[in-house]
Enzyme design. Sequence first.
Site, PDB file in Angstrom:
ATOM      1  N   GLU A 306       7.596  -3.371  13.688  1.00  0.00           N
ATOM      2  CA  GLU A 306       6.198  -3.924  13.177  1.00  0.00           C
ATOM      3  C   GLU A 306       5.750  -5.194  13.723  1.00  0.00           C
ATOM      4  OE1 GLU A 306       7.057  -4.001   8.599  1.00  0.00           O
ATOM      5  OE2 GLU A 306       6.463  -2.121   8.849  1.00  0.00           O
ATOM      6  N   ASP A 385       9.735   3.570   3.621  1.00  0.00           N
ATOM      7  CA  ASP A 385       9.487   2.454   3.231  1.00  0.00           C
ATOM      8  C   ASP A 385       9.206   2.082   1.761  1.00  0.00           C
ATOM      9  OD1 ASP A 385       8.975  -0.352   3.379  1.00  0.00           O
ATOM     10  OD2 ASP A 385       7.026  -0.197   4.523  1.00  0.00           O
ATOM     11  N   GLU A 413       6.264  -3.907  -4.426  1.00  0.00           N
ATOM     12  CA  GLU A 413       4.951  -3.608  -3.363  1.00  0.00           C
ATOM     13  C   GLU A 413       4.357  -2.371  -3.419  1.00  0.00           C
ATOM     14  OE1 GLU A 413       6.603  -3.920   0.684  1.00  0.00           O
ATOM     15  OE2 GLU A 413       4.703  -3.310   1.461  1.00  0.00           O
TER      16      GLU A 413
HETATM   17  C1  GCU Z   1       7.057  -3.183   4.475  1.00  0.00           C
HETATM   18  C2  GCU Z   1       6.053  -4.482   3.949  1.00  0.00           C
HETATM   19  C3  GCU Z   1       6.044  -5.640   5.013  1.00  0.00           C
HETATM   20  C4  GCU Z   1       7.709  -5.944   5.416  1.00  0.00           C
HETATM   21  C5  GCU Z   1       8.515  -4.602   5.880  1.00  0.00           C
HETATM   22  C6  GCU Z   1       9.769  -5.169   6.080  1.00  0.00           C
HETATM   23  O1  GCU Z   1       6.586  -2.346   5.326  1.00  0.00           O
HETATM   24  O2  GCU Z   1       4.855  -3.800   3.750  1.00  0.00           O
HETATM   25  O3  GCU Z   1       5.433  -6.627   4.574  1.00  0.00           O
HETATM   26  O4  GCU Z   1       7.449  -6.919   6.432  1.00  0.00           O
HETATM   27  O5  GCU Z   1       8.484  -3.735   4.809  1.00  0.00           O
HETATM   28  O6  GCU Z   1      10.596  -4.549   5.218  1.00  0.00           O
HETATM   29  O7  GCU Z   1       9.993  -5.630   6.992  1.00  0.00           O
END
Ligand code: GCU
Length: 879
Positions: A306, A385, A413
Site C-alpha cells: 500500500e 482486510d 474499521e
Molecule cells: C487497512 C487500512 C489501512 C492500514 C492497512 C494495514 O487497509 O485501511 O489504513 O494501513 O489496513 O493494515 O496496513
Amino acid sequence: MRLRRSLKAIPLLAILFSALLPLPAQTADQAWLNYQKMNGWTLFPRNIRTLGSGAIEQSAMRELNRGLGNLAGESAAGLSARALESVSGETILGTAEEFRKLRPDVRIPSDLAPGAFWFSRKDSNGKHRLLIVGGDERGVLYGTFNLLRPRDDKGFPLEVRESPAMPIRWVDEWDNIDGSIERGYAGRSIFFDAGHVRPDLTPATEYARLLASIGINGCNLNNVNNASAFFTPAMFKQVARIADAMRPYGVRVSLSADIASPQKIGGLSTFDPLDPTVQKWWSDKVSEIYRLIPDFGGFTVKADSEGQPGPASYGRSPADAANVLAALLAPHNGVVLYRAFVYNHHLDWNDPKADRARAAYDIFHPLDGKFAPNVIIQTKEGPIDFQVREPVSPLFGGIPHTNQAMELQITQEYLGQQRHLVYIAPMWKEVLDFDMRVNGASTPVKQIISGQSFHRPLGGIVGVACVGQNNWLGSPLALANLYAFGRLAWNPDLNPEDIAAEWTRQTISSDAAVVHTVVNMLMKSWPAYENYTGPLGLQTLTDITGSHYGPNVEASERNGWGQWHKADHNGVGFDRTAATGTGFVGQYPPEVAKIYESEATTPDNLLLFFHHVPYTYKLDQPGFGGKTVIQYLYDSHNDGAAQAAQFVTDWQSIQSKLDPALFADVLPRLEYQAGHAIVWRDAVTQYFLKLSGIPDAQGRAGRYPNRLEAEDASLTGYTVIDVNPWEDASHGKAVSCGESARKPAPGGDPAPNSALKGHDLSRAGTAPKESGASAPAATHCSATFTYTGQPGAFNLAVQYFDLPGGSAQFTLSINDRQTDTWSASDHLPSQRPNGDNSTRRIVRNLTLKPGDTIRVNATPDNSDPAALDYIELLPQPAN
Ligand code: GCU
C-alpha cells in the site's frame, strides 16, 4: 447531534456548572476496572504484602488494595462493617522464586512458567491465607487481576492455576506523530501530539493497567505507515517515557519501523537491507533504543504494501529485511513482527487469474524456514482486510517452520467504526478454532499461532486497537472487544458468550437481567452487521476507496485494490477455485481445499468469496432456508436492519437497572445504528434488484410505500441532485440546499488518512453527478409534503445527510406548526451526500389527517447543504 439530544433533558444550570469543571481524567475505571460494579464476593484477608519489591509486584498489591477497598464500600449493603473487620489472616503475593527463598514453608507449584500464576485460599480456624504466586512478576499481576474478576454464581474457587496460551499478546496502535490515529474512532492519541510525546502520560499508565488486567504484554505504539519520523534520537528519548509509564504493568513497548528510514531520515542513498551502511544505520538505532529502553519489545514492519517501501525495491525478500533487523534485536531479546499484509494494489481487474487473496501465501510460503528465530510473521486473520467475514488466511497452514502471529482488528474499521454495535469475539473465535488440517492432522489455528502445532518457540496474537482519548474506544459497548481480545489471547479456548458476560458484570452490572440482555445484544451484533452489510462472503460492501464506512457496492470493482465481488447481471461472487478460478483455494491444505473447491461443500456464509454463482443459485445448507442467493440477499438485509432496531428496544428494556449516564450515552448510538442499518439495507437491496432484475419475493426491495421522496415534494430553494453512489439514496435522488452542495469543503473528499495509504480516489465513476449546477445559492430551503393517507398517529422518519463541513439546521412543521428542530452536527465521513452520512431523525407521536402539510425547513451551514432524501411514516406502534 447525539450529544445534543442526550443533553436536552439536563437542566441548563447543571450544564453550565459541569462546563466549569475540569474533564475527568481518563482512567481504566471508565472501562471494566470499576470494582464497584461487582458483587457476590467472598472476603479476603486485608493484611496484604508482597515478597518482592519490583514495580510490577507493587502494581499487583496496589490493585488488590484498590479492588478490595472498593469492595468494602460495595458490600456495605450486605455485610456489616464488623463482618468485614473480622477477616483475619494474610494475603501474600510473590514470584515462585521469592516464595522458595523467603517462604520455604509454603507449598507452591514447582513449574510455573513466565506469565503463569497460581493462587490458593485456605481457611482454617477462622484464619484465612490467600497466596498469589506468579511464574514471574507479570504472573503475580495476572493472578491478582484474575482474582479480582467477578465470578459467575458458582462462587469463588479455592485454587486457580492458569498460564497464557502464547507468548506474544500485543496491541498495535496506529498513532501518528501529530496525534492523529489511522483508523482510530476515539479521538486523538493518548501518546503523541504535535510531533512529541504528550507531557502527561497518566492515560498511558492507565491503558497499561487495562491491558495487564486481560494479560496483554506488549504495545506497538505507532502507525505501520510512515513510521520513520519516530526514529530520531529525540523521539527515542520521549518514547522511553512511554515505556516507563507502561512498564509497571508489564507492558513492553515497541515501534513500527519503516524499512526506508535509512534513506528517508538517515541521509543514505539507499535502504537496501543488505547494504553494510544501511545495516550500520539500523545497528546504531537499535543500540540507541536499548540504551534508553532496556526491555524494548522490537519492531513491527509493513513493507512493500500500500505504498510503503520495502526490500522488493532492491530485489530483496521479506526474509532478507526481517533477518537484518532481527539479528540486531536478538541480543536484547527483541523480536521482529513482519506483516504478511503485502500485496499489489494495482492488480488488473480484467485478468481472471489476478487475486489479492493469494498474495500473502504466494510471497511468504516460499520463504518458510528462512526467517531468523526471533522473526514472527504477523498475518491478518483473513486473506483480504478485516472484512465482516473472510475465510481464514491459508498462510497459517503454509509456513510451519516459521513463528506466526495472528493480527486482528479491535478498532472497527470495516465494522461500523464504533458507531455500530459489533461484538467481534465470535468471529475471532471461529477463526481461532478453524482446523487447517495441515498434513491431514488436527491443527486448529489457535495452536498454530501459539507455536504448539509446529513446535515453534514464539508466536501469538496482535490486536489493532487504536485507542484514543475519548473513553478508549469512543463507545462504551465497543470496549467489550478490547476485553474479549485480551481474554482470547490469554486463552483461545474461552467462549465469547462467557467473556461477554464477564465483561458485562464488571463494566455495567451484575444484575441477571442486565447480563442476559447485554450478552444477548452483543452476541447478535456481528451476525446482524454481517446481514445488513455483506452476507454470504461478499465482504463488507462499503466504500473501499474512501471511508470504509457506508454502503458503496461498486467501490470495490473495476480498480486495482482487489476487494472484488464480481457482481454482474447474471450472478455474483469471485471464482477462486483451482479448477476454473484464481487457484486461491489450492493454497489450503488438501482437506480444506476440497471443501472450498466445490460450491456444494463451501459453507454458504462464504459461498461468494469462493464461487461465482447465478442469483438463482439455491442455498441448501441449514440456516439458509433453501433460498436463492438473491432472495437471501434481500432477506438478510431486512433481518439485519430489524435486529439493529431490536437493539434499541433491548437497551430500553433494562433502563431502570442501568446507570442513567450510561443509558443516555448508549441509546442514541443504538438509534443511530438502527437508522444507518436501514441505509445499508436499502442501498444493497436496491443495488442488487437493479443489477439482477429479479424482484424481492416479499416486495420490499426498491419499494417504499410509506415514503415521500424529497425530490417529489414541493421545493423552495432546494435542488434535486443525483446521489453518488445512486443506491445510497432512496431512488438515487435527494435534494440539496444551494451552492454548497456542489462545493465540497477544501481538500475534497479524501479517505481518512488517504495520504498515508495512497488510496486512489480518482477511480472512474466516483465524481459526483449533480444537477442544477447553475442554481443560485440558497440560505434557507424547504420541502413540503402533503399527507393523503388515513387519519392516525405516526412516528415520522426524516432521512437527511449530515455532512461534516458544517452544522445545517432542520425543523419539521405540521401545518406550519413547528414540532421538532435539530442540527446536523455529527462528524460523519465524506464531504458529499451519500451512505456515509445519511442519517435518520425520528419524530414521534404525530397526528395526521388527509390534507395536512408536512414541511422540512433547512438552513445549510458552510459546506453542509442540508441535503434531504425522504420522509417516511413509520408503522405503529408509536413508542
Ligand atoms: C487497512 C487500512 C489501512 C492500514 C492497512 C494495514 O487497509 O485501511 O489504513 O494501513 O489496513 O493494515 O496496513
